[in-house]
Scaffold this active site. Structure first.
Site, PDB file in Angstrom:
ATOM      1  N   CYS A   1      -5.738  -2.757  -2.177  1.00 38.67           N
ATOM      2  CA  CYS A   1      -4.338  -2.939  -2.586  1.00 38.67           C
ATOM      3  C   CYS A   1      -3.920  -4.405  -2.449  1.00 38.67           C
ATOM      4  O   CYS A   1      -4.767  -5.311  -2.529  1.00 38.67           O
ATOM      5  CB  CYS A   1      -3.418  -2.018  -1.785  1.00 38.67           C
ATOM      6  SG  CYS A   1      -1.791  -1.799  -2.552  1.00 38.67           S
TER       7      CYS A   1
ATOM      8  N   ASP B   1       1.919   0.591   5.281  1.00 39.05           N
ATOM      9  CA  ASP B   1       3.299   0.933   4.914  1.00 39.05           C
ATOM     10  C   ASP B   1       4.027   1.525   6.103  1.00 39.05           C
ATOM     11  O   ASP B   1       5.241   1.344   6.255  1.00 39.05           O
ATOM     12  CB  ASP B   1       3.305   1.898   3.735  1.00 39.05           C
ATOM     13  CG  ASP B   1       2.895   1.159   2.473  1.00 39.05           C
ATOM     14  OD1 ASP B   1       1.683   1.044   2.228  1.00 39.05           O
ATOM     15  OD2 ASP B   1       3.794   0.646   1.787  1.00 39.05           O
TER      16      ASP B   1
END
Ligand SMILES: O=C(COP(=O)(O)O)[C@H](O)[C@H](O)COP(=O)(O)O
EC number: 5.3.1.29
Length: 327
Positions: free
Chosen positions: A133, A202
Site C-alpha cells: 500500500c 490504519d
C-alpha cells in the site's frame, strides 16, 4: 432540541466526499484533512450563539466521521479538536477551534518525523524493504534512513485494487531509492530478497493486532515463514482506544466496481449474462494481522513489541472514550 439542521460549511462536505472517494486517503492524511475541515467549519460559521456554533461543529465532525470506518486516526483527530473548543462566545470558540486544529496538524507532522527517526534505526545501510500500500509513516522511516546516509532499496507491491503501490514507488523514486515494482502475487518469491517488510497501519488494537490494507496479514505470514522481520510504522494517533474494552475494529467493505469494472462484469458472469445472481464480488479494504506476525510497532514514543502496545495506550488514553463528537 434544535429546530433546524445545523449548517455545515461546503468545504466540510467536500472533504467528506474526498475521504469517502479516496481522493484523500491514508490514515494520517485523513486525520490531517479532518482537522483542517473542522477549522474551516469554525472559520466560516455564521452561528449566532455558542450552542449553535457547537452544534454545527458536532454536525461537521459527524459528517466527517461517517466517511470511512477503519482508520481510527479519523475519530481520534475529531475528538482531539472538539475537546479543545473553549470559550463562552462564538468568537472565543472559533479561535480555540482553529488553534486546536492547527496544533493537532503540527503535532501530527512532528510525530511522523520523530517516528521516522526511530524506524530508521532499524534499517541498516544496504537494506531492502518490501512495502504494501502507501503509508506516509512507513516512508518517513525510509526518508530518515536516507538522511542518515544509508542506502535503501525497495520492493513495492502494487496493491490491488487501488494500486497505492504506484504512489509509494513514485515517492521512493523521488527520494532516489531504487524500486522494484511487483504484482501482489509475487510477494513471497521476492521476500527472499527483502530484509524487512515495512508497512503502516490504519488502527492498532490493544492486543497488538495491526489493521492495515488488505493483504498485509498474508504478507506478514509469508514474511514470518521466510524469516523476514515485519515492522509497522504507526503514530500513536493510530492506536484504537475502544479496543481496550473489547470492541473490534470495523473493516470497510468498498464498492465491488473497484475490483471488477462494469465493462468487465459480463466476462465473469455465467454465459455473459448481466446481472448474474450467483456472482458475488467482495472488496474488503483492510485486514487484521495478529501480533504474533509482527516484530515491532514503531511510534513517535519509541518502538514496541506488539504485545506491549497496550502500555502506551494506557499512558496516552487512560480511561476509554465515547463518540468523537461527544465532548
Ligand atoms: O492502508 C493504508 C491506506 O489505505 P487506503 O489507501 O485505503 O486509505 C495505509 O497503510 C495506512 O492508512 C497508513 O498510512 P499512513 O501511514 O499514511 O497513515
Amino acid at each position: 432540541m434544535p429546530n433546524e439542521t445545523p449548517d455545515i460549511a461546503p468545504v466540510v462536505e467536500e472533504t467528506a466526499t474526498d475521504i469517502a472517494d479516496m481522493e484523500v486517503r491514508g490514515a494520517a492524511t485523513i486525520a490531517d484533512a479532518a482537522a483542517a475541515a473542522l477549522a474551516a467549519q469554525a472559520q466560516r460559521s455564521e452561528a449566532d450563539s455558542s450552542e449553535a456554533f457547537r452544534e454545527e461543529l458536532e454536525a461537521a465532525a459527524s459528517a466527517l466521521y461517517e466517511t470511512r470506518p477503519t482508520a481510527v486516526s479519523l475519530p481520534n483527530a475529531l475528538r482531539y479538536v472538539l475537546r479543545g473548543v473553549e470559550g463562552e462566545t462564538v468568537e472565543a470558540m472559533r479561535e480555540s477551534t482553529v488553534a486546536r486544529a492547527e496544533a493537532f496538524r503540527e503535532d501530527l507532522e512532528q510525530a511522523q518525523e520523530t517516528l521516522g527517526e526511530v524506524g530508521a534505526n532499524r534499517l541498516r545501510d544496504g537494506d531492502v524493504v518490501m512495502t504494501h500500500c502507501h503509508s506516509t509513516d512507513a516512508l518517513a522511516c525510509v526518508e530518515a534512513a536516507i538522511e542518515d546516509g544509508k542506502e535503501i532499496e525497495a520492493i513495492v507491491k502494487e496493491t490491488r485494487p487501488r494500486l497505492q503501490g504506484h504512489i509509494t514507488a513514485s515517492e521512493l523514486r523521488s527520494m532516489g531509492v531504487p524500486v522494484t515494482l511487483i504484482v501482489d502475487n509475487a510477494a513471497r518469491r521476492y521476500l527472499d530478497e527483502a530484509d524487512h517488510v515495512l508497512v503502516g497501519a490504519d488502527s492498532i488494537a490493544a492486543d497488538g493486532s495491526v489493521i492495515n490494507k488488505i493483504g498485509t496479514s498474508g504478507l506478514a505470514v509469508n514474511a514470518r515463514e521466510r524469516g523476514v522481520p515485519v515492522m509497522v510504522a504507526a503514530q500513536s494517533i493510530k492506536l484504537h482506544p475502544d479496543t481496550m474494552t473489547g470492541h473490534t475494529v470495523e473493516i470497510e467493505m468498498r464498492d465491488e466496481r473497484e475490483v471488477l469494472e462494469e465493462t468487465a462484469y459480463a466476462d465473469v458472469a455465467a454465459d455473459g449474462d448481466v446481472p448474474d445472481d450467483g456472482l458475488t464480488v467482495e472488496n474488503p479494504a483492510f485486514d487484521v494481522t495478529p501480533p504474533r506476525h509482527v516484530d515491532a510497532i514503531v511510534t513517535e514514543h519509541g518502538q514496541y513489541p506488539p504485545e506491549s502496545i497496550v502500555m502506551l495506550m494506557r499512558d496516552l488514553f487512560g480511561e476509554t472514550t465515547t463518540d468523537p463528537w461527544a465532548v
